[in-house]
Design a protein around this motif. Structure first.
Motif, PDB file in Angstrom:
ATOM      1  N   MET A  68       0.844  -1.189   0.000  1.00  0.00           N
ATOM      2  CA  MET A  68       0.000   0.000   0.000  1.00  0.00           C
ATOM      3  C   MET A  68       0.887   1.250   0.000  1.00  0.00           C
ATOM      4  SD  MET A  68      -2.942   0.839   2.779  1.00  0.00           S
ATOM      5  CE  MET A  68      -3.196  -0.862   3.219  1.00  0.00           C
ATOM      6  N   ALA A  69       0.492   2.273  -0.765  1.00  0.00           N
ATOM      7  CA  ALA A  69       1.347   3.457  -0.892  1.00  0.00           C
ATOM      8  C   ALA A  69       0.752   4.686  -0.220  1.00  0.00           C
ATOM      9  CB  ALA A  69       1.585   3.762  -2.365  1.00  0.00           C
ATOM     10  N   GLY A  70      -0.545   4.658   0.058  1.00  0.00           N
ATOM     11  CA  GLY A  70      -1.155   5.839   0.667  1.00  0.00           C
ATOM     12  C   GLY A  70      -2.450   5.507   1.380  1.00  0.00           C
ATOM     13  N   ILE A  71      -2.795   6.345   2.352  1.00  0.00           N
ATOM     14  CA  ILE A  71      -4.068   6.189   3.070  1.00  0.00           C
ATOM     15  C   ILE A  71      -4.717   7.560   3.296  1.00  0.00           C
ATOM     16  CG2 ILE A  71      -3.790   4.001   4.325  1.00  0.00           C
ATOM     17  CD1 ILE A  71      -2.615   5.596   6.665  1.00  0.00           C
ATOM     18  N   MET A  72      -6.030   7.548   3.355  1.00  0.00           N
ATOM     19  CA  MET A  72      -6.831   8.722   3.745  1.00  0.00           C
ATOM     20  C   MET A  72      -8.129   8.191   4.318  1.00  0.00           C
ATOM     21  SD  MET A  72      -6.586  11.596   0.759  1.00  0.00           S
ATOM     22  CE  MET A  72      -4.996  11.901  -0.002  1.00  0.00           C
ATOM     23  N   ALA A  73      -8.686   8.912   5.286  1.00  0.00           N
ATOM     24  CA  ALA A  73      -9.881   8.408   5.941  1.00  0.00           C
ATOM     25  C   ALA A  73     -10.895   9.510   6.205  1.00  0.00           C
ATOM     26  CB  ALA A  73      -9.494   7.737   7.253  1.00  0.00           C
ATOM     27  N   LEU A  74     -12.138   9.101   6.316  1.00  0.00           N
ATOM     28  CA  LEU A  74     -13.214  10.032   6.661  1.00  0.00           C
ATOM     29  C   LEU A  74     -13.910   9.527   7.915  1.00  0.00           C
ATOM     30  CD1 LEU A  74     -14.879  12.548   5.396  1.00  0.00           C
ATOM     31  CD2 LEU A  74     -16.617  10.799   5.030  1.00  0.00           C
ATOM     32  N   LEU A  87     -14.952  14.446   8.868  1.00  0.00           N
ATOM     33  CA  LEU A  87     -13.579  14.878   9.165  1.00  0.00           C
ATOM     34  C   LEU A  87     -12.604  14.034   8.351  1.00  0.00           C
ATOM     35  CD1 LEU A  87     -11.655  16.543  11.082  1.00  0.00           C
ATOM     36  CD2 LEU A  87     -11.586  14.460  12.477  1.00  0.00           C
ATOM     37  N   LEU A  88     -11.821  14.719   7.532  1.00  0.00           N
ATOM     38  CA  LEU A  88     -10.770  14.025   6.780  1.00  0.00           C
ATOM     39  C   LEU A  88      -9.576  13.862   7.722  1.00  0.00           C
ATOM     40  CD1 LEU A  88      -9.918  13.065   3.848  1.00  0.00           C
ATOM     41  CD2 LEU A  88      -8.736  15.244   3.687  1.00  0.00           C
ATOM     42  N   TRP A  89      -9.086  12.637   7.859  1.00  0.00           N
ATOM     43  CA  TRP A  89      -7.961  12.399   8.774  1.00  0.00           C
ATOM     44  C   TRP A  89      -7.038  11.330   8.180  1.00  0.00           C
ATOM     45  CZ3 TRP A  89      -7.083   7.561  11.095  1.00  0.00           C
ATOM     46  CH2 TRP A  89      -8.118   6.630  10.977  1.00  0.00           C
ATOM     47  N   GLY A  90      -5.855  11.227   8.780  1.00  0.00           N
ATOM     48  CA  GLY A  90      -4.950  10.138   8.420  1.00  0.00           C
ATOM     49  C   GLY A  90      -4.392  10.207   7.008  1.00  0.00           C
ATOM     50  N   VAL A  91      -4.187  11.422   6.510  1.00  0.00           N
ATOM     51  CA  VAL A  91      -3.681  11.584   5.130  1.00  0.00           C
ATOM     52  C   VAL A  91      -2.178  11.321   5.098  1.00  0.00           C
ATOM     53  CG1 VAL A  91      -3.314  13.300   3.306  1.00  0.00           C
ATOM     54  CG2 VAL A  91      -5.499  13.228   4.550  1.00  0.00           C
ATOM     55  N   TYR A  92      -1.790  10.283   4.365  1.00  0.00           N
ATOM     56  CA  TYR A  92      -0.355   9.934   4.308  1.00  0.00           C
ATOM     57  C   TYR A  92      -0.015   9.173   3.030  1.00  0.00           C
ATOM     58  CZ  TYR A  92       4.171   7.815   5.347  1.00  0.00           C
ATOM     59  OH  TYR A  92       5.495   7.435   5.278  1.00  0.00           O
ATOM     60  N   LEU A  93       1.048   9.622   2.375  1.00  0.00           N
ATOM     61  CA  LEU A  93       1.605   8.891   1.238  1.00  0.00           C
ATOM     62  C   LEU A  93       3.039   8.504   1.558  1.00  0.00           C
ATOM     63  CD1 LEU A  93      -0.799   9.620  -0.593  1.00  0.00           C
ATOM     64  CD2 LEU A  93       0.851  10.201  -2.367  1.00  0.00           C
ATOM     65  N   ARG A  94       3.382   7.262   1.271  1.00  0.00           N
ATOM     66  CA  ARG A  94       4.794   6.866   1.412  1.00  0.00           C
ATOM     67  C   ARG A  94       5.619   7.743   0.478  1.00  0.00           C
ATOM     68  NH1 ARG A  94       3.595   0.745   2.795  1.00  0.00           N
ATOM     69  NH2 ARG A  94       4.133   0.988   4.982  1.00  0.00           N
ATOM     70  N   PRO A  95       6.862   8.096   0.868  1.00  0.00           N
ATOM     71  CA  PRO A  95       7.663   9.036   0.077  1.00  0.00           C
ATOM     72  C   PRO A  95       7.754   8.659  -1.401  1.00  0.00           C
ATOM     73  CG  PRO A  95       8.723   8.663   2.190  1.00  0.00           C
ATOM     74  CD  PRO A  95       7.533   7.748   2.149  1.00  0.00           C
ATOM     75  N   ALA A  96       7.884   7.365  -1.717  1.00  0.00           N
ATOM     76  CA  ALA A  96       8.052   6.949  -3.114  1.00  0.00           C
ATOM     77  C   ALA A  96       6.822   7.256  -3.967  1.00  0.00           C
ATOM     78  CB  ALA A  96       8.365   5.460  -3.180  1.00  0.00           C
TER      79      ALA A  96
END
Ligand code: COA
Length: 167
Positions: A68-74, A87-96
């Motif tokens: 998995m390369a990225g996550i986002m949650a509502l 609420l948008l939370w947990g926004v993260y993309l692996r650097p690559a």
């Protein structure tokens, strides 16, 4: 463009991968998130399963990749008087995966889901996080407030822009 990625809502079978991504995000970018890595690393695995089961967590993969390369949650409040706002939370993309277009693609997927459940989406983003701010602005989010000293990490305070997208 979307065939460059695979994006789907996570199920409970993804809980372990989600936990790993989440802890990686909190460790690498403490100033970008409200929780600390120490707090979440101490939580039992069931907490991560429950976040997936009770909320809407989306994952993204670069085409052909297994990891998995990225996550986002509502998150949507249960309270009757508050459940019009997500609420948008947990926004993260692996650097690559950064700069690949996966971030706007994941955000679009979360917003498609959000439109079916809430009237607006809110988020907070640390002052100085230019990539995240640009991502949200481009999707139509606008500032509605600045929370000064929103986070305290060690002896350092961080302000957060509060942003909203009304449907
Ligand atoms: C926030 C995040 C998901 C954005 O993903 P990304 O792939 O880096 O974002 P993009 O490549 O789509 O870039 C978004 C915008 O920021 C710009 N940008 C990227 N890096 C930047 C930087 N270091 N400084 C300024 N602008 C930047 C891009 O040009 C793009 O602008 P545009 O839409 O006008 O073209 C990712 O950077 C990330 O995971 N960061 C660490 C965790 C984090 O900060 N999460 C957000 C918490 S609110």
């Amino acid at each position: 463009m979307t065939d460059r990625f695979r994006i789907r809502r996570l199920g409970v079978a993804d809980a372990e991968a989600f936990r790993a991504m989440r802890l990686e995000a909190l460790a690498a970018h403490p100033e970008a998130f409200g929780s600390s890595v120490a707090e979440e690393a101490a939580q039992p695995a069931g907490v991560f399963t429950a976040r997936i089961a009770d909320g809407a967590v989306f994952g993204g993969w670069l085409d052909g990749a297994e990891e998995m390369a990225g996550i986002m949650a509502l998150a949507v409040p249960q309270a009757e008087k508050q459940r019009h706002k997500g609420l948008l939370w947990g926004v993260y993309l692996r650097p690559a995966a950064r700069g690949s277009g996966l971030a706007p693609a994941l955000l679009r997927a979360v917003l498609v889901h959000a439109r079916q459940h809430v009237e607006e989406v809110r988020l907070s983003v640390t002052r100085g996080n230019a990539a995240a701010r640009a991502l949200y602005r481009r999707a139509g989010f606008a500032d509605w407030a600045l929370e000064t000293r929103a986070l305290k990490i060690g002896a350092t305070y961080h302000d957060e822009h509060l942003m909203v997208l009304r449907f």
